[in-house]
Design an enzyme around this catalytic site. Structure first.
Site, PDB file in Angstrom:
ATOM      1  N   SER A 103      97.299  81.530  16.332  1.00  0.00           N
ATOM      2  CA  SER A 103      97.782  80.489  15.429  1.00  0.00           C
ATOM      3  C   SER A 103      99.307  80.456  15.351  1.00  0.00           C
ATOM      4  O   SER A 103      99.974  80.223  16.344  1.00  0.00           O
ATOM      5  CB  SER A 103      97.150  80.700  14.056  1.00  0.00           C
ATOM      6  OG  SER A 103      97.396  79.621  13.204  1.00  0.00           O
ATOM      7  N   ASP A 240     101.444  74.015  14.343  1.00  0.00           N
ATOM      8  CA  ASP A 240     101.633  75.416  14.674  1.00  0.00           C
ATOM      9  C   ASP A 240     101.002  75.675  16.037  1.00  0.00           C
ATOM     10  O   ASP A 240     100.589  74.737  16.722  1.00  0.00           O
ATOM     11  CB  ASP A 240     101.032  76.325  13.592  1.00  0.00           C
ATOM     12  CG  ASP A 240      99.534  76.121  13.420  1.00  0.00           C
ATOM     13  OD1 ASP A 240      99.027  75.051  13.768  1.00  0.00           O
ATOM     14  OD2 ASP A 240      98.859  77.062  12.933  1.00  0.00           O
ATOM     15  N   ASP A 242      98.207  76.741  17.310  1.00  0.00           N
ATOM     16  CA  ASP A 242      96.876  76.242  17.677  1.00  0.00           C
ATOM     17  C   ASP A 242      96.578  74.894  17.046  1.00  0.00           C
ATOM     18  O   ASP A 242      95.456  74.393  17.131  1.00  0.00           O
ATOM     19  CB  ASP A 242      95.790  77.257  17.324  1.00  0.00           C
ATOM     20  CG  ASP A 242      95.565  77.415  15.827  1.00  0.00           C
ATOM     21  OD1 ASP A 242      96.502  77.132  15.052  1.00  0.00           O
ATOM     22  OD2 ASP A 242      94.461  77.846  15.428  1.00  0.00           O
ATOM     23  N   ASP A 244      96.131  73.699  14.067  1.00  0.00           N
ATOM     24  CA  ASP A 244      95.233  73.419  12.944  1.00  0.00           C
ATOM     25  C   ASP A 244      96.022  73.143  11.666  1.00  0.00           C
ATOM     26  O   ASP A 244      95.454  72.917  10.612  1.00  0.00           O
ATOM     27  CB  ASP A 244      94.211  74.543  12.732  1.00  0.00           C
ATOM     28  CG  ASP A 244      94.844  75.881  12.392  1.00  0.00           C
ATOM     29  OD1 ASP A 244      96.079  76.011  12.436  1.00  0.00           O
ATOM     30  OD2 ASP A 244      94.074  76.829  12.087  1.00  0.00           O
TER      31      ASP A 244
END
Length: 450
Positions: A103, A240, A242, A244
């Site tokens: 992440s 960010d 990833d 999400d």
């Protein structure tokens, strides 16, 4: 043995905690718990995706080997956001999914998170079952029962088409700067915003395996603020690693955080009749200003523990349509099973286009109270809720602040610290109150742990 799973899968330093051996073992265990236990002899299917950090190559290879070796057919979607992986699990009707990502963490870290059928995050019970399965002999079918690995060739196209179908209106006339954090959305986010009609400027979209989240993206908003001002954009969107998460910047360079985004979207959805039971779900870390703004708009707030998985649980329990976190995880239940930064950015830009108002004007629906967060290290974080001196200090501080402020102390779920958060009508009061509480926590919990 301490619990392996944290608040969002298994995460740590690649090749130290997240080793090829662990990745393969976790995959073999997940093949049993998420796959074979529900397929009645049919070979399970799984979707795997990853962000572009360099260690993703060997971790994904180990996961795929573990899955195929345990009799799972694997669809490799390549580099895509976590919410894309969740969508594809549901779209393909796969038995489960795997996302390789850390992440917003720096490049040396990586992580493995699993998604259940339908693209849903796992609850603690399922994660515990996977950990238990690690202690048992691995399932090793032979011959025609081993799994196949194939490239999921149209994975990104499916995700982009899905995102475009969620739009209430086109984005013509809106100029957007996108900061993709040199991460998983570097390809699909610019594509979908351009396809939606926006004029785009793209930064942070040149991943080289080691520059993910490095001075860019939702954890470093300075470059996005500068680019919005330089290019005269209507707004900026930051993801960010990833993707999400979504944070935003208005045309003057002011940061618009997850609480403000949720306030804008909750009011818009309430007016459109799509906000289930006039309720937004958010964590206890959301700014008090969000609750006050929602109250003014006739919208209820349901609070949960910290972490998007708990927001999701709260949304599922009540069938609610919108929820999220101050950090930028925003969940639109009609379109996604997890926070989706690209989807959130699109919906926010669509509100700017539809209303003809600036993002600054839209965000002024919420008056954000000054907030101070202090991480207190070197203490017994488990005693924060039981120590009488600490609890008395909290009560006294809250009594002084009254309805114009808020105090929250909690043990971190990811670090060995106690988080002290204070909101007040002015920054000086918030800082002074937080400093005093942090001093009390440091003194009293250090003594308790001695």
């Amino acid at each position: 043995m301490s619990r392996l799973f944290g608040t969002d899968g298994v995460r740590g330093l690649a090749n130290e905690l997240i080793t090829p051996e662990l990745a393969m073992q976790l995959a073999q265990a997940a093949a049993v718990v998420l796959g074979h236990r529900f397929t009645n002899g049919r070979r399970p299917t799984a979707v795997i995706a990853r962000d572009p950090r360099i260690s993703g190559d060997f971790i994904a290879a180990a996961v795929e080997a573990g899955l195929a070796g345990a009799g799972v057919d694997v669809f490799d979607a390549g580099i895509l956001p976590t919410p894309a992986a969740a969508f594809l699990v549901a779209d393909l009707d796969a038995d489960f999914g795997v996302m390789i990502s850390a992440s917003h963490n720096a490049a040396p870290d990586n992580g493995i998170k699993f998604l259940a059928r339908g693209g849903k995050k796992l609850d603690d019970r399922i994660e515990d079952a996977i950990e238990l399965e690690l202690t048992r002999p691995a399932l090793r079918p032979t011959g025609g029962d081993v799994g196949r690995i194939q490239r999921f060739a149209d994975a990104e196209d499916r995700y982009v088409v899905h995102l475009l179908q969620t739009l209430p209106n086109r984005l013509e006339g809106v100029k957007v700067v996108l900061d993709c954090a040199n991460g998983a959305a570097s390809g699909c986010s610019p594509q979908v915003f351009a396809d939606a009609g926006a004029e785009i400027v793209v930064i942070g979209a040149d991943p080289d395996g080691i520059n993910i989240n490095d001075g860019c993206g939702s954890t470093h908003l300075g470059p996005l603020q500068a680019a919005v001002l330089e290019h005269g954009a209507d707004l900026g969107i930051a993801h960010d690693g990833d993707a999400d998460r979504c944070l935003a910047v208005d045309h003057e360079g002011n940061i618009v955080d997850g609480d403000q985004i949720m306030a804008i979207m909750a009011v818009a959805m309430n007016a459109a009749g799509t906000l289930k039971d006039n309720t937004l779900v958010a964590t206890v870390m959301s700014n008090l200003g969000l609750k006050l703004a929602l109250r003014e708009a006739g919208i209820s707030l349901r609070e949960t523990g910290v972490g998007d998985r708990y927001v999701l649980e709260g949304m599922r329990d009540g069938g609610y349509s919108l929820g999220g976190e101050q950090s930028g995880h925003v969940i639109f239940a009609e379109y996604a099973t997890t926070g989706d930064g690209v989807l959130t950015g699109l919906q926010l830009a669509a509100q700017v286009a539809r209303t003809g108002r600036t993002l600054k004007e839209l965000s002024q629906i919420m008056n954000k109270l000054p907030q101070v967060l202090i991480n207190v290290k070197g203490v017994d974080k488990g005693a924060v809720t039981t120590n009488e001196h600490v609890q008395q200090a909290v009560l006294e501080a809250q009594d002084v602040l009254g309805e114009t402020g808020r105090v929250l102390l909690r043990p971190s779920g990811t670090e060995p610290v106690v988080r002290v958060m204070v909101e007040a009508a002015d920054m000086a009061t918030a800082q002074l109150t937080a400093d005093r509480l942090a001093e009390t926590v440091s003194l009293r919990l250090a003594l308790a742990s001695a």
